[in-house]
Each structure stands twice: as structure tokens, then as C-alpha cells.
Design a protein around this motif. Sequence first.
Motif, PDB file in Angstrom:
ATOM      1  N   VAL A 207       0.834  -1.203   0.000  1.00 22.34           N
ATOM      2  CA  VAL A 207       0.000   0.000   0.000  1.00 22.34           C
ATOM      3  C   VAL A 207       0.866   1.249   0.000  1.00 22.34           C
ATOM      4  O   VAL A 207       0.630   2.199  -0.763  1.00 22.34           O
ATOM      5  CB  VAL A 207      -0.954  -0.004   1.215  1.00 22.34           C
ATOM      6  N   ALA A 208       1.890   1.262   0.852  1.00 21.18           N
ATOM      7  CA  ALA A 208       2.751   2.443   0.951  1.00 21.18           C
ATOM      8  C   ALA A 208       3.493   2.725  -0.348  1.00 21.18           C
ATOM      9  O   ALA A 208       3.746   3.897  -0.686  1.00 21.18           O
ATOM     10  CB  ALA A 208       3.741   2.264   2.096  1.00 21.18           C
ATOM     11  N   ASP A 209       3.842   1.671  -1.095  1.00 24.19           N
ATOM     12  CA  ASP A 209       4.630   1.839  -2.313  1.00 24.19           C
ATOM     13  C   ASP A 209       3.777   2.009  -3.567  1.00 24.19           C
ATOM     14  O   ASP A 209       4.323   2.111  -4.670  1.00 24.19           O
ATOM     15  CB  ASP A 209       5.560   0.634  -2.509  1.00 24.19           C
ATOM     16  N   THR A 210       2.471   2.024  -3.423  1.00 27.25           N
ATOM     17  CA  THR A 210       1.592   2.205  -4.581  1.00 27.25           C
ATOM     18  C   THR A 210       1.493   3.687  -4.924  1.00 27.25           C
ATOM     19  O   THR A 210       1.132   4.510  -4.076  1.00 27.25           O
ATOM     20  CB  THR A 210       0.188   1.644  -4.284  1.00 27.25           C
ATOM     21  N   GLU A 211       1.833   4.021  -6.150  1.00 30.70           N
ATOM     22  CA  GLU A 211       1.817   5.421  -6.574  1.00 30.70           C
ATOM     23  C   GLU A 211       0.383   5.881  -6.801  1.00 30.70           C
ATOM     24  O   GLU A 211      -0.360   5.289  -7.587  1.00 30.70           O
ATOM     25  CB  GLU A 211       2.634   5.581  -7.861  1.00 30.70           C
ATOM     26  N   LEU A 212       0.013   6.953  -6.105  1.00 28.89           N
ATOM     27  CA  LEU A 212      -1.340   7.478  -6.177  1.00 28.89           C
ATOM     28  C   LEU A 212      -1.304   8.996  -6.123  1.00 28.89           C
ATOM     29  O   LEU A 212      -0.386   9.571  -5.521  1.00 28.89           O
ATOM     30  CB  LEU A 212      -2.176   6.972  -4.986  1.00 28.89           C
ATOM     31  N   PRO A 213      -2.291   9.660  -6.725  1.00 30.62           N
ATOM     32  CA  PRO A 213      -2.410  11.109  -6.522  1.00 30.62           C
ATOM     33  C   PRO A 213      -2.568  11.415  -5.033  1.00 30.62           C
ATOM     34  O   PRO A 213      -3.072  10.591  -4.271  1.00 30.62           O
ATOM     35  CB  PRO A 213      -3.679  11.466  -7.303  1.00 30.62           C
ATOM     36  N   HIS A 214      -2.146  12.605  -4.636  1.00 32.56           N
ATOM     37  CA  HIS A 214      -2.090  12.937  -3.204  1.00 32.56           C
ATOM     38  C   HIS A 214      -3.438  12.733  -2.514  1.00 32.56           C
ATOM     39  O   HIS A 214      -3.508  12.092  -1.458  1.00 32.56           O
ATOM     40  CB  HIS A 214      -1.621  14.380  -3.026  1.00 32.56           C
ATOM     41  N   ARG A 215      -4.518  13.259  -3.089  1.00 29.85           N
ATOM     42  CA  ARG A 215      -5.826  13.150  -2.425  1.00 29.85           C
ATOM     43  C   ARG A 215      -6.279  11.700  -2.356  1.00 29.85           C
ATOM     44  O   ARG A 215      -6.809  11.243  -1.331  1.00 29.85           O
ATOM     45  CB  ARG A 215      -6.870  13.987  -3.167  1.00 29.85           C
ATOM     46  N   THR A 216      -6.047  10.955  -3.420  1.00 31.43           N
ATOM     47  CA  THR A 216      -6.415   9.538  -3.422  1.00 31.43           C
ATOM     48  C   THR A 216      -5.601   8.768  -2.391  1.00 31.43           C
ATOM     49  O   THR A 216      -6.133   7.919  -1.668  1.00 31.43           O
ATOM     50  CB  THR A 216      -6.197   8.934  -4.814  1.00 31.43           C
ATOM     51  N   ALA A 217      -4.310   9.053  -2.324  1.00 29.68           N
ATOM     52  CA  ALA A 217      -3.449   8.361  -1.359  1.00 29.68           C
ATOM     53  C   ALA A 217      -3.929   8.602   0.069  1.00 29.68           C
ATOM     54  O   ALA A 217      -3.918   7.686   0.899  1.00 29.68           O
ATOM     55  CB  ALA A 217      -2.004   8.837  -1.520  1.00 29.68           C
ATOM     56  N   ARG A 218      -4.362   9.818   0.353  1.00 29.58           N
ATOM     57  CA  ARG A 218      -4.845  10.110   1.704  1.00 29.58           C
ATOM     58  C   ARG A 218      -6.102   9.311   2.024  1.00 29.58           C
ATOM     59  O   ARG A 218      -6.230   8.736   3.107  1.00 29.58           O
ATOM     60  CB  ARG A 218      -5.129  11.611   1.849  1.00 29.58           C
ATOM     61  N   ARG A 219      -7.026   9.226   1.072  1.00 32.86           N
ATOM     62  CA  ARG A 219      -8.251   8.458   1.291  1.00 32.86           C
ATOM     63  C   ARG A 219      -7.946   6.973   1.475  1.00 32.86           C
ATOM     64  O   ARG A 219      -8.509   6.311   2.352  1.00 32.86           O
ATOM     65  CB  ARG A 219      -9.216   8.647   0.113  1.00 32.86           C
ATOM     66  N   VAL A 220      -7.057   6.455   0.653  1.00 33.95           N
ATOM     67  CA  VAL A 220      -6.706   5.036   0.748  1.00 33.95           C
ATOM     68  C   VAL A 220      -6.056   4.735   2.087  1.00 33.95           C
ATOM     69  O   VAL A 220      -6.380   3.726   2.740  1.00 33.95           O
ATOM     70  CB  VAL A 220      -5.791   4.627  -0.422  1.00 33.95           C
ATOM     71  N   ARG A 221      -5.138   5.577   2.523  1.00 30.10           N
ATOM     72  CA  ARG A 221      -4.474   5.344   3.811  1.00 30.10           C
ATOM     73  C   ARG A 221      -5.469   5.377   4.967  1.00 30.10           C
ATOM     74  O   ARG A 221      -5.381   4.579   5.898  1.00 30.10           O
ATOM     75  CB  ARG A 221      -3.370   6.379   4.031  1.00 30.10           C
ATOM     76  N   GLU A 222      -6.412   6.306   4.922  1.00 31.23           N
ATOM     77  CA  GLU A 222      -7.416   6.389   5.987  1.00 31.23           C
ATOM     78  C   GLU A 222      -8.254   5.115   6.048  1.00 31.23           C
ATOM     79  O   GLU A 222      -8.526   4.570   7.126  1.00 31.23           O
ATOM     80  CB  GLU A 222      -8.317   7.608   5.770  1.00 31.23           C
ATOM     81  N   LEU A 223      -8.684   4.636   4.886  1.00 32.94           N
ATOM     82  CA  LEU A 223      -9.476   3.405   4.842  1.00 32.94           C
ATOM     83  C   LEU A 223      -8.658   2.207   5.304  1.00 32.94           C
ATOM     84  O   LEU A 223      -9.156   1.342   6.034  1.00 32.94           O
ATOM     85  CB  LEU A 223      -9.989   3.173   3.417  1.00 32.94           C
ATOM     86  N   TRP A 224      -7.418   2.141   4.881  1.00 36.96           N
ATOM     87  CA  TRP A 224      -6.554   1.012   5.246  1.00 36.96           C
ATOM     88  C   TRP A 224      -6.331   0.972   6.754  1.00 36.96           C
ATOM     89  O   TRP A 224      -6.416  -0.083   7.381  1.00 36.96           O
ATOM     90  CB  TRP A 224      -5.234   1.129   4.497  1.00 36.96           C
ATOM     91  N   ARG A 225      -6.052   2.130   7.352  1.00 34.48           N
ATOM     92  CA  ARG A 225      -5.840   2.182   8.804  1.00 34.48           C
ATOM     93  C   ARG A 225      -7.088   1.745   9.549  1.00 34.48           C
ATOM     94  O   ARG A 225      -7.024   0.973  10.506  1.00 34.48           O
ATOM     95  CB  ARG A 225      -5.435   3.596   9.226  1.00 34.48           C
ATOM     96  N   ALA A 226      -8.244   2.247   9.114  1.00 34.73           N
ATOM     97  CA  ALA A 226      -9.497   1.885   9.783  1.00 34.73           C
ATOM     98  C   ALA A 226      -9.770   0.390   9.665  1.00 34.73           C
ATOM     99  O   ALA A 226     -10.166  -0.264  10.638  1.00 34.73           O
ATOM    100  CB  ALA A 226     -10.654   2.680   9.184  1.00 34.73           C
ATOM    101  N   MET A 227      -9.531  -0.166   8.489  1.00 33.22           N
ATOM    102  CA  MET A 227      -9.811  -1.581   8.254  1.00 33.22           C
ATOM    103  C   MET A 227      -8.956  -2.473   9.141  1.00 33.22           C
ATOM    104  O   MET A 227      -9.448  -3.452   9.717  1.00 33.22           O
ATOM    105  CB  MET A 227      -9.576  -1.919   6.786  1.00 33.22           C
ATOM    106  N   ARG A 228      -7.683  -2.163   9.283  1.00 37.05           N
ATOM    107  CA  ARG A 228      -6.807  -2.984  10.124  1.00 37.05           C
ATOM    108  C   ARG A 228      -7.298  -3.008  11.571  1.00 37.05           C
ATOM    109  O   ARG A 228      -7.349  -4.062  12.209  1.00 37.05           O
ATOM    110  CB  ARG A 228      -5.370  -2.451  10.074  1.00 37.05           C
ATOM    111  N   THR A 229      -7.656  -1.828  12.084  1.00 38.27           N
ATOM    112  CA  THR A 229      -8.108  -1.763  13.473  1.00 38.27           C
ATOM    113  C   THR A 229      -9.428  -2.493  13.654  1.00 38.27           C
ATOM    114  O   THR A 229      -9.624  -3.216  14.637  1.00 38.27           O
ATOM    115  CB  THR A 229      -8.246  -0.297  13.913  1.00 38.27           C
ATOM    116  N   GLU A 230     -10.345  -2.325  12.708  1.00 41.55           N
ATOM    117  CA  GLU A 230     -11.643  -3.001  12.797  1.00 41.55           C
ATOM    118  C   GLU A 230     -11.490  -4.513  12.771  1.00 41.55           C
ATOM    119  O   GLU A 230     -12.170  -5.227  13.510  1.00 41.55           O
ATOM    120  CB  GLU A 230     -12.529  -2.538  11.630  1.00 41.55           C
TER     121      GLU A 230
END
Length: 441
Positions: A207-230
Amino acid sequence: MSSTVANDHRADLRPGTHPTPEQASPAPPPRQTGQRDARRGEHPWTPPPSAPPAHEDPGAVDQDVSGAVRSVLGDLLDQQLAAAHAVDPLFGEDLAARVARFTQSGGKLARARFVWWALRACGGTEPAQARAALRIGAALELIQTCALVHDDVMDGATLRRGRPALHVDVARQYAGGASDARSADRLGQASAILAGDLALAWADDVVADTELPHRTARRVRELWRAMRTEMVAGQYLDVQGEATSGRSLARAIRAACLKSALYSVERPLALGAALADAGPTATRALCSAGRCVGLAFQLRDDLLDAFGDPRETGKPAGGDIRSGKPTYLAAVARARAEASGDREAVEVLDGTLGRADASETELAAVREVFVTTGAHDTVEVKIRTLVAQGLRHLDTAVLEPEAARRLRALLRSATGAPATAASEAVPASLILTAVDDEAIR
């Protein structure tokens, strides 16, 4: 992955260095197109612009999403295995290779396919989006490896996907060399914990090494963090419920939402929507559909654990009964038995749920209670109802028609629901128990 394949990817690095996957598996030098023709006195031939690789062409991926994910996953695992062997050959063979084999050995890639068809339904057509979606799908397969390997240790399960569970496999490997059987078992369990941790680390790397536009990367990271904790929270509710015999209906729904509805369906759909830069209406529709279908997905898994054929599920039937897992199926059976004053059924449940040594006869008696109390049929109806409700949520957004059709078919098949689902409504209080509605926005 076999040891031969893993050894082919070892890196030639100085001792003491810790290579990155890219350092451990460098790209070959570029081909010098046209040189041979020039030496022969001919004009060098310049090839026409090449089409994007198959896994970057959305239309090509549509024809075989699972194959495209497996291809990307295989490349990523090759890189990680090369790096692991360069760090230490024993670690690479005993642990990293097992993680790779487990990840590639089975599974329906449902989470990865949810990401893909959500992306396509929300209008994702760019090669860069396709590449990112396949990488995120591969990362989900790795985090699933983490969850399953750890789950098998916590449940004391011996089989997974028709093969020995990872901790069992390691214990058998060292049974002859350990000081005693307990030492081999402890090594197996410790190895499985580390293997799950490694799979999670690899998933995060992808996930960290996947190239994404800045806004998209922020959304993906937020979802990924939430999913791991859930995912971890849901698993904790499971094991805490087993230890305390907490088997209420509300608790069962809450655990199912956290460990499966969100992690297995809703978050993958949200990730696909984020990669497509979807708007709030489409995102809400996909998340609401994913919440309903994800809960149905877990309820189907509960039924399969109790009534499924081990030849098809890849694990012995009755594992949830023996571990005392607080499933919705068990909670409904108990509530029905108590409400009707069926003391015999209550005694069967009290005497068998949570007993690791329960016999096949005792497991059969619990299954009979699940049927005679109406719990089995209740869960079947709930599954059909939730799937129907989830599909109705998709109607609230403007989606690409063909991709939406494929997504609907995938949502149905993931739960084993028939083509036409029941239309009864499910109280929103049951569906939204785990997290409040703000979480899907």
C-alpha cells in the motif's frame, strides 16, 4: 512458492545490509532495440508504441480479474522472498516462503475483486488506476493471510484450505529435532504469529509503495488504517466472547460487522471507490451495500462452519461449536430455545458449545438444535434479506452499467445467495450496531 523458486531470487549483497525488495530483485537492463539491424547496414527498426501491460489495461483485466491479481501478487511475493532470503536464508525458507505459499495456495480473491469492480463501477478506466487497484487487491490477500494464520492459532485449528495449518506444518517439520513435542508445538505457534506479522508488514509495504495522486493516497491510507483496526477489534470480540460465553444477539452482530462486514466487503468496495475518485453519493451507496452484504457473508460462513462439507470448505465442520465462538447462529438458537422453554435444547447448547473435545455425536446434537429451533432457517432468511437490501443500495447511485452488473453478481455469489433475494427489511439497528453511520461517509 517452492524453495527452488525462492532461491532463484536471492540477492548478491554485502553482509550486513538489509535490501529492499527492489534491490534484491533488480530489473534487467533495457533491450537495445535496433542495434543488430544497424550493424547490417539497415535502418534501425523503431517499434510502434506498445500497449500497456495486460494488468494495466482495464478492459483486459475485466476478462480475468483473479488472474491479473494473482500475477501482480506473484511478482510482489517474488520480490519480498528475494529480500527475505538475502536477510537470512533460514528465515526466508522457514517463514517467508510459507507466507508466500499460503497466500498463493487458495482463496477466492473476493476482496480483491470487490476493489476492482467498485473501481470499474465508479468509472475507473485509467491504466494507473488499474495498476493501483490490482496492487491494493494483492495487499488485501496478504492481510487475509495474516488474519487466517493468526486465527488458526487462536482457534487451535489444524487444517486450512485442505492442508495443515501453518503452525501445524512448522511443528511437524521440527517434531524430530525439538527437545519434546511441546517445544515443537510452541515453535509452530510462535512461527505462525511471526508469519502473520510478516504478511501484514508486506501488505502495508504494498500500500505504501503504490503510486497514487495525493488526495487519493490520503483516502486510501485512511481506509486502510481503519480496516486494520476493525479487523483486530472484531477478532478480539470473538475470542473474548469465547472466554466469557458472551453470546447475545447484539454482540454477535457487532462482532460480525467488525470482523467481516467491514473488512471483507465494505472497506474493499470503499477502496475501489477511492481509487476511482468517486463522489460521496456513489461511495455511500457502495459502503451501505458492502455493510449489508458483508454481514450476510459472515452469516453464511457461520452456517458453513456448522453444516458445510469439509471437502469443500477445507476445514473440519464444527470448529465454531467446539471453540464456543459467539456466532449469530448460536445466539438465535439459544434465544429461541429459551423463549420456547426448550430446556433440552438449552442443555445441549450449554453442554457442548466451547468444548474442544466435543464428539461428532455431540456436534450433531448441536446442529439438530440449530435446525429444530428454527435458527438455521432464520439465518438463511437473514442472508437473503441482507443481500437484497444491499443490492437496493446500489440503485441509489449512478454506476457504470456493465461493471455494476458484475459487482451485483459478485455480491450475490460471495454470500451463496440465490439470484433473487427475499425482500423483507432488516432493522437498521442490527446492521449499524458496530460503528455509527458516520463511518461510511
